[in-house]
Design an enzyme around this catalytic site. Structure first.
Site, PDB file in Angstrom:
ATOM      1  N   GLY A  13     -38.208 -35.059   8.036  1.00  0.00           N
ATOM      2  CA  GLY A  13     -36.590 -34.832   7.724  1.00  0.00           C
ATOM      3  C   GLY A  13     -36.514 -34.552   6.269  1.00  0.00           C
ATOM      4  N   ASP A  30     -42.219  -2.312  20.316  1.00  0.00           N
ATOM      5  CA  ASP A  30     -41.781  -0.869  20.481  1.00  0.00           C
ATOM      6  C   ASP A  30     -42.669  -0.075  21.296  1.00  0.00           C
ATOM      7  OD1 ASP A  30     -40.082   1.536  19.626  1.00  0.00           O
ATOM      8  OD2 ASP A  30     -41.909   1.913  18.112  1.00  0.00           O
ATOM      9  N   GLU A  71     -40.017 -23.668   5.892  1.00  0.00           N
ATOM     10  CA  GLU A  71     -41.052 -24.060   5.161  1.00  0.00           C
ATOM     11  C   GLU A  71     -40.946 -22.926   3.673  1.00  0.00           C
ATOM     12  OE1 GLU A  71     -43.787 -25.994   5.662  1.00  0.00           O
ATOM     13  OE2 GLU A  71     -43.524 -26.551   7.683  1.00  0.00           O
TER      14      GLU A  71
HETATM   15  C1  LIG Z   1     -36.785 -23.760  14.211  1.00  0.00           C
HETATM   16  C2  LIG Z   1     -36.733 -24.349  12.974  1.00  0.00           C
HETATM   17  C3  LIG Z   1     -37.338 -25.775  12.796  1.00  0.00           C
HETATM   18  C4  LIG Z   1     -37.335 -26.271  11.512  1.00  0.00           C
HETATM   19  N1  LIG Z   1     -38.087 -27.453  11.321  1.00  0.00           N
HETATM   20  C5  LIG Z   1     -37.743 -28.149   9.907  1.00  0.00           C
HETATM   21  C6  LIG Z   1     -38.428 -29.421   9.918  1.00  0.00           C
HETATM   22  O1  LIG Z   1     -39.245 -29.933  10.688  1.00  0.00           O
HETATM   23  N2  LIG Z   1     -38.215 -30.220   8.742  1.00  0.00           N
HETATM   24  C7  LIG Z   1     -37.294 -29.716   7.982  1.00  0.00           C
HETATM   25  O2  LIG Z   1     -36.937 -30.449   7.012  1.00  0.00           O
HETATM   26  N3  LIG Z   1     -36.630 -28.636   7.748  1.00  0.00           N
HETATM   27  C8  LIG Z   1     -36.889 -27.684   9.365  1.00  0.00           C
HETATM   28  N4  LIG Z   1     -36.393 -26.323   9.369  1.00  0.00           N
HETATM   29  C9  LIG Z   1     -35.509 -26.136   8.345  1.00  0.00           C
HETATM   30  C10 LIG Z   1     -35.975 -24.770   7.304  1.00  0.00           C
HETATM   31  O3  LIG Z   1     -36.863 -25.311   6.451  1.00  0.00           O
HETATM   32  C11 LIG Z   1     -34.722 -24.236   6.553  1.00  0.00           C
HETATM   33  O4  LIG Z   1     -34.074 -23.551   7.630  1.00  0.00           O
HETATM   34  C12 LIG Z   1     -35.302 -23.168   5.521  1.00  0.00           C
HETATM   35  O5  LIG Z   1     -35.631 -24.026   4.503  1.00  0.00           O
HETATM   36  C13 LIG Z   1     -33.958 -22.500   5.043  1.00  0.00           C
HETATM   37  O6  LIG Z   1     -32.630 -23.313   4.827  1.00  0.00           O
HETATM   38  P1  LIG Z   1     -31.512 -22.744   5.460  1.00  0.00           P
HETATM   39  O7  LIG Z   1     -31.684 -22.583   6.771  1.00  0.00           O
HETATM   40  O8  LIG Z   1     -30.457 -23.731   4.997  1.00  0.00           O
HETATM   41  O9  LIG Z   1     -31.203 -21.588   4.609  1.00  0.00           O
HETATM   42  P2  LIG Z   1     -30.553 -21.044   3.031  1.00  0.00           P
HETATM   43  O10 LIG Z   1     -31.109 -22.016   2.201  1.00  0.00           O
HETATM   44  O11 LIG Z   1     -28.783 -21.316   3.464  1.00  0.00           O
HETATM   45  O12 LIG Z   1     -30.761 -19.716   2.899  1.00  0.00           O
HETATM   46  C14 LIG Z   1     -30.005 -18.548   3.678  1.00  0.00           C
HETATM   47  C15 LIG Z   1     -30.480 -17.206   2.931  1.00  0.00           C
HETATM   48  O13 LIG Z   1     -30.049 -17.235   1.576  1.00  0.00           O
HETATM   49  C16 LIG Z   1     -31.282 -17.062   0.768  1.00  0.00           C
HETATM   50  N5  LIG Z   1     -31.511 -17.574  -0.488  1.00  0.00           N
HETATM   51  C17 LIG Z   1     -31.196 -18.969  -0.547  1.00  0.00           C
HETATM   52  N6  LIG Z   1     -31.293 -19.290  -1.894  1.00  0.00           N
HETATM   53  C18 LIG Z   1     -31.659 -18.160  -2.734  1.00  0.00           C
HETATM   54  C19 LIG Z   1     -31.943 -17.859  -4.054  1.00  0.00           C
HETATM   55  N7  LIG Z   1     -31.870 -18.717  -4.841  1.00  0.00           N
HETATM   56  N8  LIG Z   1     -32.494 -16.742  -4.100  1.00  0.00           N
HETATM   57  C20 LIG Z   1     -32.553 -15.435  -3.096  1.00  0.00           C
HETATM   58  N9  LIG Z   1     -32.147 -15.968  -1.842  1.00  0.00           N
HETATM   59  C21 LIG Z   1     -31.895 -17.390  -1.423  1.00  0.00           C
HETATM   60  C22 LIG Z   1     -32.413 -17.434   1.776  1.00  0.00           C
HETATM   61  O14 LIG Z   1     -33.632 -16.896   1.398  1.00  0.00           O
HETATM   62  C23 LIG Z   1     -31.896 -16.837   3.144  1.00  0.00           C
HETATM   63  O15 LIG Z   1     -32.085 -15.752   3.293  1.00  0.00           O
HETATM   64  C24 LIG Z   1     -36.533 -25.850  10.446  1.00  0.00           C
HETATM   65  C25 LIG Z   1     -35.831 -24.648  10.773  1.00  0.00           C
HETATM   66  C26 LIG Z   1     -35.921 -23.948  12.032  1.00  0.00           C
HETATM   67  C27 LIG Z   1     -35.069 -22.643  12.370  1.00  0.00           C
END
Ligand SMILES: Cc1cc2nc3c(=O)[nH]c(=O)nc-3n(C[C@H](O)[C@H](O)[C@H](O)COP(=O)(O)OP(=O)(O)OC[C@H]3O[C@@H](n4cnc5c(N)ncnc54)[C@H](O)[C@@H]3O)c2cc1C
Length: 388
Positions: free
Chosen positions: A133, A340, A367
């Site tokens: 988490g 495709d 990740e």
């Molecule tokens: C199916 C699934 C399983 C997962 N499993 C786990 C798990 O087991 N444990 C856990 O802790 N997490 C888990 N995650 C979470 C995952 O690691 C996060 O979704 C990921 O780190 C991205 O965070 P966010 O979704 O909040 O996107 P955000 O951080 O909000 O990013 C949204 C967009 O903004 C861009 N962005 C953000 N900051 C910047 C920057 N400084 N410069 C340029 N672009 C930027 C990102 O690249 C992305 O395109 C999981 C996610 C999914 C979908």
């Protein structure tokens, strides 16, 4: 039909017999146990939990760790294992990555002897499940901002906060929860059933449907002092776990790409259009296949080189960023190209391509997103951090 592998550039000649044996074991497991059930699991949004003990017997959990009943594989062997599992489904590989790299690894590396003895042998056998988490509703790419708090009250820790998008969350017997304490970010082992700790599943996913994804809630969750990982201090604790898991992803996605490519190649030879000729006889189709196999071959070589570096202690997190970023983008491109080439059949569950394509959208994001890994590589080559 058993999977025959994809090896254009004789990359197999670079693997040892032992490495190929590990791959063959995983390949037979995926062909025999995963392929027959994964389509239904994905459609029904169900993780194939019946496979958990079998994967434990085969030594798939924490496979590159030594002792505690772990298989003690080399990192190349471990990579080939991840590749085969993800050829089956990214959800299955995610389960093993979380169990091994994100839960067993931190206990193994940062845990007390008591924590190791309690959890590692059971986790290696698949008798105890873990989750990791870190992500919160307001903090994904920037975990440094996390809001989950750990407060010392007498001899206990009290945790409050929320984690989301947590793989295996509701199935886990133990959650590795990262929280901000007065002295910085610390990791805690939160056991299922601890008062104040609940996990609820996230529904409506169009990706990773054969995987459990949950939110974790911690409300005045009281833990004994011994629940904290003594060796993990600061953000480098969780980040070091992510480096392990990203390494496995860099291999895993090659498996998904290989499956999509092979499906498209076979389909293009049997599917006939225009004067009853196979679509593979058209130049545009061949060009697509040529590009696909070239990109897969480059990704295979990158993964193998990263594995050899890791086995000699020379792989660093910025190398892993290139591996994860390149190979995820490659696999998603291959899946889209394969979809495709299959025409209408490309969107059908009767072929594995669309499922892999949907899954890879997650793998590209979790990740560390493609952007964040680009910034890691950018920082390495310029010396300038551009995250903010
Ligand atoms: C199916 C699934 C399983 C997962 N499993 C786990 C798990 O087991 N444990 C856990 O802790 N997490 C888990 N995650 C979470 C995952 O690691 C996060 O979704 C990921 O780190 C991205 O965070 P966010 O979704 O909040 O996107 P955000 O951080 O909000 O990013 C949204 C967009 O903004 C861009 N962005 C953000 N900051 C910047 C920057 N400084 N410069 C340029 N672009 C930027 C990102 O690249 C992305 O395109 C999981 C996610 C999914 C979908």
């Amino acid at each position: 039909m058993p999977f025959r592998g994809v090896d254009y550039m004789l990359v197999d000649s670079l693997f040892s017999e032992q490495e190929l044996l590990v791959r063959q074991t995983a390949r037979e497991f995926v062909d025999g146990e995963v392929v027959p059930v994964v389509k239904d699991c994905f459609r029904e949004g169900r993780f194939p939990a019946h496979l958990i003990p079998k994967m434990g017997e085969l030594g798939f959990y924490g496979a590159n760790l030594e002792g505690y009943g772990c298989a003690g594989m080399s990192n190349v062997e471990y990579g080939l294992l991840m590749q085969e599992l993800e050829r089956g489904d990214s959800g299955l590989r995610s389960f093993c990555s979380v169990q091994g790299a994100l839960c067993m690894y931190p206990i193994y590396t940062y845990g007390s002897d008591e924590q190791k003895d309690k959890w590692l042998p059971r986790m290696a056998r698949g008798e105890a499940i873990g989750c990791f988490g870190l992500t919160e509703p307001g903090f994904g790419s920037n975990p440094a901002g996390m809001g989950t708090r750990a407060e010392k009250q007498g001899g206990e820790w009290v945790l409050n906060g929320e984690k989301t998008w947590i793989t295996s969350g509701s199935a886990a017997d133990v959650a590795i929860v990262w929280a901000r304490a007065e002295e910085g970010i610390r990791g805690f082992l939160v056991e299922k059933g601890t008062p104040g700790f609940t996990a609820s599943d996230i529904h409506g996913k169009l990706s990773m449907r054969a995987s459990i994804t949950s939110s974790l809630s911690l409300v005045n969750c009281r833990l004994p002092e011994s629940a904290m990982l003594p060796g993990a201090k600061g953000l480098k604790g969780p980040l070091s776990c992510l480096t392990q898991a990203r390494y496995g992803i860099g291999w895993g996605v090659v498996g998904a790409a290989m499956e999509c490519y092979e499906t498209a190649r076979e389909y293009s030879i049997t599917r006939k259009q225009f004067e009853n000729r196979p679509i593979a006889s058209h130049q545009l189709v061949q060009q697509k296949l040529a590009e696909m196999i070239t990109e897969i071959t480059k990704a295979q070589l990158l993964a193998m080189h990263a594995g050899r570096l890791k086995d000699t202690g020379k792989l660093d997190p910025a190398h892993v960023s290139m591996l994860k970023r390149n190979n995820c983008a490659m696999a998603l491109d291959i899946a889209r190209a394969a979809r495709d080439l299959l025409g209408a059949n490309g969107i059908s569950e009767d072929y594995p391509v669309f499922r892999h394509m949907c899954n890879l959208e997650t793998v590209k994001t979790y990740e560390g997103t493609d952007h964040i890994h680009a910034l890691v590589i950018g920082e390495r080559v310029t010396g300038i951090a551009a995250y903010k």
